[in-house]
Design an enzyme around this catalytic site. Structure first.
Site, PDB file in Angstrom:
ATOM      1  N   ASP A 146       2.224  -9.158  -4.678  1.00 56.48           N
ATOM      2  CA  ASP A 146       3.357  -9.001  -3.776  1.00 56.48           C
ATOM      3  C   ASP A 146       3.428  -7.561  -3.259  1.00 56.48           C
ATOM      4  OD1 ASP A 146       5.786 -10.098  -2.548  1.00 56.48           O
ATOM      5  OD2 ASP A 146       6.840  -8.727  -3.903  1.00 56.48           O
ATOM      6  N   LYS A 185       1.586   8.465  -9.208  1.00 54.01           N
ATOM      7  CA  LYS A 185       0.501   8.053 -10.100  1.00 54.01           C
ATOM      8  C   LYS A 185      -0.211   9.277 -10.683  1.00 54.01           C
ATOM      9  CE  LYS A 185       0.941   3.587  -9.947  1.00 54.01           C
ATOM     10  NZ  LYS A 185       1.218   2.783 -11.146  1.00 54.01           N
ATOM     11  N   SER A 242      -3.818   4.461 -10.540  1.00 55.07           N
ATOM     12  CA  SER A 242      -4.520   4.105  -9.312  1.00 55.07           C
ATOM     13  C   SER A 242      -5.539   5.180  -9.004  1.00 55.07           C
ATOM     14  CB  SER A 242      -3.517   4.009  -8.156  1.00 55.07           C
ATOM     15  OG  SER A 242      -4.200   3.878  -6.927  1.00 55.07           O
ATOM     16  N   TYR A 256       3.568   7.416  -3.384  1.00 54.18           N
ATOM     17  CA  TYR A 256       2.842   6.619  -4.377  1.00 54.18           C
ATOM     18  C   TYR A 256       1.767   7.429  -5.098  1.00 54.18           C
ATOM     19  CZ  TYR A 256       0.168   2.774  -6.417  1.00 54.18           C
ATOM     20  OH  TYR A 256      -0.485   1.939  -7.294  1.00 54.18           O
ATOM     21  N   VAL A 282      -5.396  -5.009  -5.857  1.00 56.67           N
ATOM     22  CA  VAL A 282      -5.177  -6.378  -6.311  1.00 56.67           C
ATOM     23  C   VAL A 282      -4.233  -7.098  -5.349  1.00 56.67           C
ATOM     24  CG1 VAL A 282      -4.283  -7.778  -8.214  1.00 56.67           C
ATOM     25  CG2 VAL A 282      -5.564  -5.693  -8.703  1.00 56.67           C
TER      26      VAL A 282
END
Length: 117
Positions: free
Chosen positions: A76, A44, A18, A40, A73
């Site tokens: 979910d 990454k 990311s 997060y 994107v």
């Protein structure tokens, strides 16, 4: 997996990262690097570090290892709020997975090209 990769005619590893993993972007006040995400983003960044280490370890082989940012994107994971479709997000991953021999390795890409580490 390494024995299988070594037997392949075009072995490629693409880690899905990311842009929030870019320490260069995170440290710059001039660049919108995305939200601050305490778990997060560092996870990454670690994935990017592993990408570099594996690429260094396998330098001189035909195994190419890169990281790709698919962008935000609608999945979910994002609550389907991203502006990109899964197909659009997959474009860079597919491009890296199908690189020709001698292509880049140990790099980080999005649709626009190289992302700084």
């Amino acid at each position: 997996m390494l024995p299988l990769l070594r037997r392949s005619t075009s072995p490629r590893v693409v880690n899905v990262s990311s842009s929030v993993a870019s320490l260069t972007r995170q440290a710059s006040s001039d660049v919108k690097a995305g939200p601050i995400m305490a778990a997060y983003s560092p996870s990454k960044s670690y994935l990017n570090a592993v990408t570099v280490q594996y690429a260094r370890r396998l330098a001189g082989t035909n195994i190419l290892i890169n990281a790709a940012c698919p962008g935000l994107v609608a999945t979910d994971f994002t609550g389907f709020h991203g502006p990109r479709t899964p197909g659009q997000g997959a474009a860079t991953v597919i491009r890296l997975a199908t690189l020709p021999a001698g292509g880049p390795t140990g790099s980080f890409f999005d649709d626009d090209g190289l992302i700084p580490w």
